[in-house]
Design a protein around this motif. Sequence first.
Motif, PDB file in Angstrom:
ATOM      1  N   ARG A  86     -69.311  26.166  22.578  1.00  0.00           N
ATOM      2  CA  ARG A  86     -69.186  26.926  24.254  1.00  0.00           C
ATOM      3  C   ARG A  86     -68.001  27.306  23.697  1.00  0.00           C
ATOM      4  N   GLN A 115     -71.520  27.980  18.278  1.00  0.00           N
ATOM      5  CA  GLN A 115     -69.954  28.408  19.022  1.00  0.00           C
ATOM      6  C   GLN A 115     -70.184  28.774  20.131  1.00  0.00           C
ATOM      7  N   ILE A 116     -71.143  29.097  19.618  1.00  0.00           N
ATOM      8  CA  ILE A 116     -71.591  29.542  21.634  1.00  0.00           C
ATOM      9  C   ILE A 116     -72.535  28.053  22.683  1.00  0.00           C
ATOM     10  N   VAL A 117     -73.337  27.496  22.199  1.00  0.00           N
ATOM     11  CA  VAL A 117     -73.946  26.462  22.954  1.00  0.00           C
ATOM     12  C   VAL A 117     -73.433  25.370  22.529  1.00  0.00           C
ATOM     13  N   VAL A 118     -73.174  25.113  21.346  1.00  0.00           N
ATOM     14  CA  VAL A 118     -72.657  23.294  21.091  1.00  0.00           C
ATOM     15  C   VAL A 118     -71.312  24.143  20.964  1.00  0.00           C
ATOM     16  N   PHE A 133     -75.074  30.481  17.399  1.00  0.00           N
ATOM     17  CA  PHE A 133     -75.649  28.823  17.933  1.00  0.00           C
ATOM     18  C   PHE A 133     -74.822  27.772  17.907  1.00  0.00           C
TER      19      PHE A 133
END
Length: 244
Positions: A35, A30-33, A28
Motif C-alpha cells: 500500500r 506495491q499497491i495492494v500488499v 500488485f
Amino acid sequence: MIEVAASLGRRMLDALRDLAPIVAVIAFFQIVVLRQPFPDLAGVVVGLACVVAGLALFVEGLEGGLFPLGEAIAHAFARKGSATALLAFAFCLGFGATVAEPALIAVAGEAGKVAADAGFIADTDAARANYALELRMVVAVSVGAAIVLGVLRILKGWPIHRLIIGGYMLVTAMTLFAPEEIIGVAYDSGGVTTSTITVPLVTALGVGLASSIKGRNPMLDGFGLIAFACLAPIIFVLAYGLVT
C-alpha cells in the motif's frame, strides 16, 4: 526498411507481453500488499520502456545475426572435415564468450569482495581483483572444455543423459569434500555462464553442427551444449577450491 520496422514492432509487443506478468506482480505487491506508491513512477515507466526496447533489439539481433553466424561457422567446419580445428574452435568459443559474460564478471567481482570480508584473502584491491580474475579464468576454461565435450558428443553420438547424470554424481561427491566457502560460488558459476553472450553462440553451434552431419537430428543432437556449459563450471570451481 519497412520489414525491419515491422519486425521490431512485433518484437516490442512480444517483449511487452513477456514482461507483463512481472510488472503485474510488482504492481500488485506495491499497491495492494505494501500500500505504497511507486517511489519514482516516471523513472519506472522510462526504465520499463528501455527494457522493452532492449529486449526487442536483443532478440532481433540474435535471430538476424548471431544465430545465422554460429550456424554458418558450424556448417563450414563440418564441410572442412577437420575435427581438430572444430574442437579448437569450440574451446575458443566457449572460453571467449564466457570471459566476456557480464554476469560472470559481476559475480566474480562480488565473490572477491566477500572473500576479502570473510578473511579468506587479503583485503586489498589487488587481492580482490586477482581472486575475481582467477575465478573467471577457471570458469572460462571449464566452459571451453564443456563445449568441446558437447561437440564430441554430437560427433560420436553419445547419449547426453549418461554424461549429465555422471557429471552431477561427480558434483555431489566433490561437494562433500570441497571447502564450504567455495560451494555456493561454484553452483552460482554454473548459472551465470549461460547468459546473453554464451547461449546464442553455443546453441547456434550445436544446431548448425548437428544439421551438417549425416545421421544427426538437430532436435535430438543439436541441443544440450548449454547443459554442459552449466555443469562444467561447478566441477572446475569445486576442484579449484579443493586445490587452493
